[in-house]
Design an enzyme around this catalytic site. Structure first.
Site, short mmCIF file in Angstrom:
data_model
loop_
_atom_site.label_atom_id
_atom_site.label_comp_id
_atom_site.label_asym_id
_atom_site.label_seq_id
_atom_site.Cartn_x
_atom_site.Cartn_y
_atom_site.Cartn_z
N ILE A 71 0.86 -1.17 0.00
CA ILE A 71 0.00 0.00 0.00
C ILE A 71 0.90 1.23 0.00
O ILE A 71 1.48 1.59 1.03
CB ILE A 71 -0.95 0.01 1.21
CG1 ILE A 71 -1.89 -1.20 1.14
CG2 ILE A 71 -1.75 1.30 1.26
CD1 ILE A 71 -2.85 -1.30 2.32
N SER A 113 -2.53 8.03 15.07
CA SER A 113 -1.73 7.72 16.25
C SER A 113 -1.82 8.87 17.25
O SER A 113 -1.85 10.04 16.85
CB SER A 113 -0.26 7.51 15.85
OG SER A 113 0.58 7.51 16.99
N TYR A 155 7.40 8.66 12.25
CA TYR A 155 6.17 7.87 12.19
C TYR A 155 4.95 8.76 12.45
O TYR A 155 3.99 8.78 11.67
CB TYR A 155 6.23 6.74 13.21
CG TYR A 155 4.90 6.10 13.49
CD1 TYR A 155 4.31 5.24 12.58
CD2 TYR A 155 4.22 6.34 14.69
CE1 TYR A 155 3.08 4.66 12.83
CE2 TYR A 155 3.00 5.76 14.95
CZ TYR A 155 2.42 4.92 14.02
OH TYR A 155 1.21 4.35 14.28
#
Length: 310
Positions: A44, A105, A130
């Site tokens: 992806i 997140s 991240y």
């Protein structure tokens, strides 16, 4: 609602797919799968071909992505977590999908809280590559929503726990099941967590509730606890008794520095609280399970007693 689920072979995705009806699951070539309808991709990212994925699909729940790890570069995170998410959303909108639920997140908000819990509407403060990639994906999704009307729902979970959970929870569960003494006797911090059962229930609610569109939700069980209380709850959940030694926090931080694990020590002893009140206000949702109830699934699953955490 017919749901397309990405990340169905991961920790949260497995729980969702095993407990709720999913119209189609996205898997990578070579991944294990059952009998449900699947759509297979190599990866992806910004080049994924989504042709044929959305037949009969009303909602996408997007869990797939690179987790926080020292093995990935900033470019890796941007390619998969950001550009891959945006491409998926563009393709979904083009093919008539109404809603896109994105699991982001809590790291988008920052690393820790002191006086006040994180709120859904405060300024983002992503603390690593991240978290930045997740935030960039959020921004891309909001732009798509503005341009073409795709309904976007963003969920930022706190640490997710449950049977076979990876990362820090897996480590703590293993310790609590095998070691009778832990060093958290003076850990009086406050951290929010969310049981995997509660998170998947919330995600399905976000996929189906008419008022969810356009909102960002900070997901937790709604009961902040210390690391001492959290590990005590784990131990009770697996039927063990542990003694908590009052090791000074300064000593633990020194150990973390000497062993190169300072970030982990800060997570164990720092505060991270969230204000999930808009979830109840908007969705009328409350967590189905308390932390104590959720922890019983550790023993019921038999995953710790048969040493599967080794």
């Amino acid at each position: 609602m017919n749901i397309l689920l990405t990340g169905s072979t991961g920790f949260v995705g497995k729980h969702l797919a095993n407990n709720y009806r999913i119209h189609r699951q996205v898997v990578r070539d070579g991944e294990k799968r059952g009998q449900e309808p699947y759509f297979t991709v190599e990866s992806i990212n910004e080049d994924t071909d989504w042709n044929g994925a959305f037949d009969g699909v009303d909602v996408v729940i997007h869990l797939a992505g690179l987790a926080h790890s020292g093995t990935f570069s900033c470019e890796d995170y941007q390619s998969i977590n950001t550009q891959g998410t945006v491409r998926l959303a563009h393709a979904a909108a083009k093919n008539g999908v109404k809603r896109f639920v994105f699991v982001s997140s809590i790291g988008v908000n920052g690393t820790s809280t002191e006086d006040q819990p994180f709120t859904f509407d405060e300024t983002a403060n992503p603390h690593n590559a991240y978290a930045q990639s997740k935030y960039n994906a959020e921004l891309g999704l909001k732009q798509i929503s503005e341009n073409v009307g795709l309904e976007v729902v963003i969920v930022r979970p706190t640490l997710v726990y449950g049977p076979n959970a990876p990362g820090n929870f897996g480590m703590l569960a293993k310790l609590a099941s095998k070691v009778p003494v832990l060093p958290f006797g003076v850990a009086n911090n406050r951290r929010d967590f969310i049981a995997v059962q509660n998170l998947v229930d919330l995600l399905v609610t976000c996929a189906t509730h008419p008022e969810a569109a356009g909102h960002t939700f900070l997901a937790s069980d709604g009961e902040a606890v210390s690391t001492k209380d959290f590990t005590n709850a784990i131990a009770k959940g697996v039927g063990k008794k542990i003694l908590q030694l009052p090791i000074p926090i300064g000593v633990m931080r020194l150990v973390g520095k000497l062993t190169g694990r300072s970030p982990m020590i800060e997570q164990l002893y720092g505060n991270l609280e969230v204000d999930p009140s808009n979830i109840k206000e908007v969705l009328g949702w409350i967590p189905p399970l308390t932390m104590e109830q959720a922890m019983t699934s550790l023993r019921d699953s038999g995953k710790i007693n048969n040493d599967s955490y080794d």
